[in-house]
Design an enzyme around this catalytic site. Sequence first.
Site, PDB file in Angstrom:
ATOM      1  N   LEU A  56       5.777  -8.953  -3.685  1.00  0.00           N
ATOM      2  CA  LEU A  56       5.100  -8.047  -4.175  1.00  0.00           C
ATOM      3  C   LEU A  56       6.026  -6.785  -4.985  1.00  0.00           C
ATOM      4  O   LEU A  56       5.520  -6.437  -5.858  1.00  0.00           O
ATOM      5  CB  LEU A  56       4.033  -7.507  -3.258  1.00  0.00           C
ATOM      6  CG  LEU A  56       3.191  -8.403  -2.792  1.00  0.00           C
ATOM      7  CD1 LEU A  56       2.128  -7.938  -1.565  1.00  0.00           C
ATOM      8  CD2 LEU A  56       2.316  -8.868  -3.880  1.00  0.00           C
ATOM      9  N   GLY A  57       7.005  -6.799  -4.272  1.00  0.00           N
ATOM     10  CA  GLY A  57       7.798  -5.385  -4.716  1.00  0.00           C
ATOM     11  C   GLY A  57       8.785  -5.225  -3.918  1.00  0.00           C
ATOM     12  O   GLY A  57       8.892  -5.577  -2.676  1.00  0.00           O
ATOM     13  N   LYS A  58       9.892  -4.089  -4.219  1.00  0.00           N
ATOM     14  CA  LYS A  58      10.449  -3.715  -3.418  1.00  0.00           C
ATOM     15  C   LYS A  58      10.573  -2.102  -3.415  1.00  0.00           C
ATOM     16  O   LYS A  58      10.642  -1.494  -4.384  1.00  0.00           O
ATOM     17  CB  LYS A  58      11.959  -3.970  -3.973  1.00  0.00           C
ATOM     18  CG  LYS A  58      13.082  -3.896  -3.192  1.00  0.00           C
ATOM     19  CD  LYS A  58      14.481  -4.739  -3.663  1.00  0.00           C
ATOM     20  CE  LYS A  58      15.752  -4.206  -3.205  1.00  0.00           C
ATOM     21  NZ  LYS A  58      15.776  -4.614  -1.479  1.00  0.00           N
ATOM     22  N   GLY A  59      10.830  -1.836  -2.202  1.00  0.00           N
ATOM     23  CA  GLY A  59      10.933  -0.260  -1.738  1.00  0.00           C
ATOM     24  C   GLY A  59      12.316   0.350  -1.404  1.00  0.00           C
ATOM     25  O   GLY A  59      13.066  -0.592  -1.489  1.00  0.00           O
ATOM     26  N   SER A  60      12.253   1.464  -1.020  1.00  0.00           N
ATOM     27  CA  SER A  60      13.623   2.064  -0.507  1.00  0.00           C
ATOM     28  C   SER A  60      14.235   1.498   0.999  1.00  0.00           C
ATOM     29  O   SER A  60      15.181   1.302   1.350  1.00  0.00           O
ATOM     30  CB  SER A  60      13.750   3.437  -0.567  1.00  0.00           C
ATOM     31  OG  SER A  60      12.624   3.878  -0.466  1.00  0.00           O
ATOM     32  N   HIS A  61      13.230   0.709   1.465  1.00  0.00           N
ATOM     33  CA  HIS A  61      13.380   0.112   2.880  1.00  0.00           C
ATOM     34  C   HIS A  61      13.339  -1.103   2.956  1.00  0.00           C
ATOM     35  O   HIS A  61      13.388  -1.485   3.969  1.00  0.00           O
ATOM     36  CB  HIS A  61      12.674   1.156   3.786  1.00  0.00           C
ATOM     37  CG  HIS A  61      12.768   2.573   3.835  1.00  0.00           C
ATOM     38  ND1 HIS A  61      13.998   3.262   3.892  1.00  0.00           N
ATOM     39  CD2 HIS A  61      11.927   3.497   3.313  1.00  0.00           C
ATOM     40  CE1 HIS A  61      13.850   4.453   3.904  1.00  0.00           C
ATOM     41  NE2 HIS A  61      12.488   4.577   3.530  1.00  0.00           N
ATOM     42  N   GLY A  62      12.953  -1.733   2.014  1.00  0.00           N
ATOM     43  CA  GLY A  62      12.793  -3.332   2.126  1.00  0.00           C
ATOM     44  C   GLY A  62      11.884  -3.815   0.960  1.00  0.00           C
ATOM     45  O   GLY A  62      11.467  -3.157   0.160  1.00  0.00           O
ATOM     46  N   VAL A  64       8.520  -6.268   0.055  1.00  0.00           N
ATOM     47  CA  VAL A  64       7.247  -6.556   0.456  1.00  0.00           C
ATOM     48  C   VAL A  64       6.646  -7.888  -0.115  1.00  0.00           C
ATOM     49  O   VAL A  64       6.951  -8.209  -1.221  1.00  0.00           O
ATOM     50  CB  VAL A  64       6.223  -5.468   0.074  1.00  0.00           C
ATOM     51  CG1 VAL A  64       4.739  -5.535   0.387  1.00  0.00           C
ATOM     52  CG2 VAL A  64       6.803  -4.223   0.409  1.00  0.00           C
ATOM     53  N   ASP A 170       4.721  12.715   0.593  1.00  0.00           N
ATOM     54  CA  ASP A 170       4.913  11.964  -0.348  1.00  0.00           C
ATOM     55  C   ASP A 170       3.932  11.432  -1.004  1.00  0.00           C
ATOM     56  O   ASP A 170       3.852  10.107  -1.641  1.00  0.00           O
ATOM     57  CB  ASP A 170       5.939  10.812   0.277  1.00  0.00           C
ATOM     58  CG  ASP A 170       6.924  10.037  -0.894  1.00  0.00           C
ATOM     59  OD1 ASP A 170       6.836  10.738  -1.760  1.00  0.00           O
ATOM     60  OD2 ASP A 170       7.431   8.987  -0.685  1.00  0.00           O
TER      61      ASP A 170
HETATM   62  N1  ATP Z   1      -0.225  -3.495   1.074  1.00  0.00           N
HETATM   63  C1  ATP Z   1       0.354  -3.831  -0.041  1.00  0.00           C
HETATM   64  N2  ATP Z   1      -0.446  -4.559  -0.714  1.00  0.00           N
HETATM   65  C2  ATP Z   1       0.254  -5.017  -1.875  1.00  0.00           C
HETATM   66  N3  ATP Z   1       1.328  -4.515  -2.471  1.00  0.00           N
HETATM   67  C3  ATP Z   1       2.204  -3.817  -1.688  1.00  0.00           C
HETATM   68  C4  ATP Z   1       1.535  -3.215  -0.456  1.00  0.00           C
HETATM   69  N4  ATP Z   1       2.646  -2.566  -0.108  1.00  0.00           N
HETATM   70  C5  ATP Z   1       3.459  -2.278  -0.892  1.00  0.00           C
HETATM   71  N5  ATP Z   1       3.114  -3.017  -1.962  1.00  0.00           N
HETATM   72  C6  ATP Z   1       4.003  -3.181  -3.163  1.00  0.00           C
HETATM   73  O1  ATP Z   1       5.189  -3.394  -2.781  1.00  0.00           O
HETATM   74  C7  ATP Z   1       6.071  -2.434  -3.379  1.00  0.00           C
HETATM   75  C8  ATP Z   1       7.091  -1.868  -2.552  1.00  0.00           C
HETATM   76  O2  ATP Z   1       6.357  -1.061  -1.767  1.00  0.00           O
HETATM   77  P1  ATP Z   1       7.244   0.065  -0.803  1.00  0.00           P
HETATM   78  O3  ATP Z   1       6.007   0.717  -0.161  1.00  0.00           O
HETATM   79  O4  ATP Z   1       8.249  -0.675  -0.040  1.00  0.00           O
HETATM   80  O5  ATP Z   1       7.992   0.908  -1.696  1.00  0.00           O
HETATM   81  P2  ATP Z   1       7.630   2.068  -2.780  1.00  0.00           P
HETATM   82  O6  ATP Z   1       6.494   2.696  -2.162  1.00  0.00           O
HETATM   83  O7  ATP Z   1       7.342   1.498  -4.072  1.00  0.00           O
HETATM   84  O8  ATP Z   1       8.850   2.848  -2.847  1.00  0.00           O
HETATM   85  P3  ATP Z   1       9.611   3.660  -1.784  1.00  0.00           P
HETATM   86  O9  ATP Z   1       9.423   3.303  -0.526  1.00  0.00           O
HETATM   87  O10 ATP Z   1      10.910   4.136  -2.298  1.00  0.00           O
HETATM   88  O11 ATP Z   1       8.575   4.777  -1.680  1.00  0.00           O
HETATM   89  C9  ATP Z   1       5.552  -1.568  -4.423  1.00  0.00           C
HETATM   90  O12 ATP Z   1       5.539  -1.983  -5.679  1.00  0.00           O
HETATM   91  C10 ATP Z   1       4.217  -1.757  -3.690  1.00  0.00           C
HETATM   92  O13 ATP Z   1       3.093  -1.957  -5.209  1.00  0.00           O
END
Ligand code: ATP
Length: 554
Positions: A56-62, A64, A170
């Site tokens: 689904l995507g990548k954030g700063s901690h891993g 998804v 945030d």
């Molecule tokens: N519950 C969820 N359902 C669907 N997609 C999700 C969900 N949580 C996160 N994602 C998707 O996964 C990606 C990464 O999310 P994550 O929360 O790890 O990082 P972020 O918020 O994008 O970045 P950061 O952690 O740096 O703030 C995002 O693009 C988000 O759209």
Amino acid sequence: MGYLSCNADSVIVTCDPHNCKKPNKTKPNKKPFKITHFSYSDLESATDAFSPDNFLGKGSHGSVFKASLRNPTLLAAVKKTTSPTATVDNEIEILSRLRSPRLVNLLGLSSDSLGRNLIVFEYMPNGSLHDLLHARPKPLLWSTRVRFALQVARAVQHLHSSNPPVIHRDIKSSNVLIDGENNARLGDFGLALRGHVEDVKVKCTPPAGTMGYLDPGYLAPGDLSTKSDVFSFGILLLEILSGRKAIDMRYSPPSVVDWAAPLIRGGEYESICDSRIGPPEDAVVMRRLAVIAARCVRSKAEKRPEMAEVVECLRGVNKRVSSPIWNNLGRRVGMGACNSWQSVRYEPLDDENYTAEIVKTTARVGSRRNRKVSSVPGVETLPREVVRVSDTNEQVGRSRSVGSVREIRLGPLDSNLVGNSSSSSSSSVHQSGGGGVGRRKGGLPTVRLNKSRSMGVLQSSKLVSNNGLLFVKKNPNGKEKEKEKEKEESKLLQTSIFFSLPEVGAGDGACSSVVLGLWGTIWWLYPFRLDKLPSRDATQITVVTVHELFLEIN
Ligand SMILES: Nc1ncnc2c1ncn2[C@@H]1O[C@H](COP(=O)(O)OP(=O)(O)OP(=O)(O)O)[C@@H](O)[C@H]1O
């Protein structure tokens, strides 16, 4: 850790946020919700071994992944963290005590053989608000924007009214996800803090947030309060209204608040709306949205509204924008008045004082709508507008981020709009705007209108409208001449109702709908049937209620 961890066999996932209890204001909510501990193999099979198809995507901690769980059967999102971090632990700790239909709720946990956490969240199939605002070719409608803004405001209010309060730190569009029913939910609690401002943890945690959304007054741990979230929400609201990112280097100024603040201060509310959709038909909607956003980004934290007030305001706006009766009337009336000699402008912001003024001008206010913001085509957008200023081992460079924030002019509005604009002496953050006077100087002559009054236009006319009463004044001159005059005046009446309608509708509810309905009917009938009004004595001034006039016309 404060969260509950137990075997999958013995726990049923509780994911019915609609039945959650309201936070108890006197008793701290100490007990965490039941969180399922999933086995790693369950999550592995639910995500097809974390296959790219489910990414689904990548954030700063891993990263998804989408997971199709079997027991219980539900779709979930699994965040697979790259390493054990304080941020992840913090997110789990906080989310295990919160539950709301406005949040991306925590469902469960797991860990792999290396001790890295896997966090299971409710699945949000419709992406983030950031993507909907900035990556989708079709712009969001006003009703959707207002609804999302209200839902996020409710989420933040829920956090602030918890006991102890939770400060998200945030709030931004990429942390707002859209669920299967097209509702906005606030997520990502990695930086959130739970506690009262005087608590040691809150007092000792260094500032953190995302550049562009970060409260410029939040420079030391002691500066933190719920009002920092209010500031970030204000930036998010400006983003929702304008379709512009919080910081976008393609524009000058790059910061949305630096660009929008002077326009709102000058009463040019429609200039900040997303040019792809233009302003909402109801001018009051735009005004209220712009005003509340401006109040949220005030430089002095104590002058910003509480989230409860923001919710209340957005609720009213949401009613107006989603009410079909208003939309239809507004459209009709707007058509009738578009060629008229007047247009509505509002007095430059005097806080909650929504005094309207009418400016005699031939130019429509809508011509400002498409005013271009000077752009810098050669300049690239920031590669990633997210810069975390964090106390965790994800050291994106806290000092660098804070430094960047200081360089960026994040200043909110000036004194008239936001109170005293003078920068805090301890702060090196530039405050934008300066001390400009919020009132428009010079320009066209204006006639001030009291909010509750319908109009002051028809002073010598046959029909003078005043708060639901129509004063019918007959002229002793010849009938033909009179008819001509009446036709002229009927145009004016249309105009007057155009101006009075938004204010008539201000008190939401059935009553105002009825009044609106009557006004609408009169507006429809009057121009065609005026000559059918029974003649009266030359000197007689008859006061007719809307109802009576309606009967007379028919
Ligand atoms: N519950 C969820 N359902 C669907 N997609 C999700 C969900 N949580 C996160 N994602 C998707 O996964 C990606 C990464 O999310 P994550 O929360 O790890 O990082 P972020 O918020 O994008 O970045 P950061 O952690 O740096 O703030 C995002 O693009 C988000 O759209």
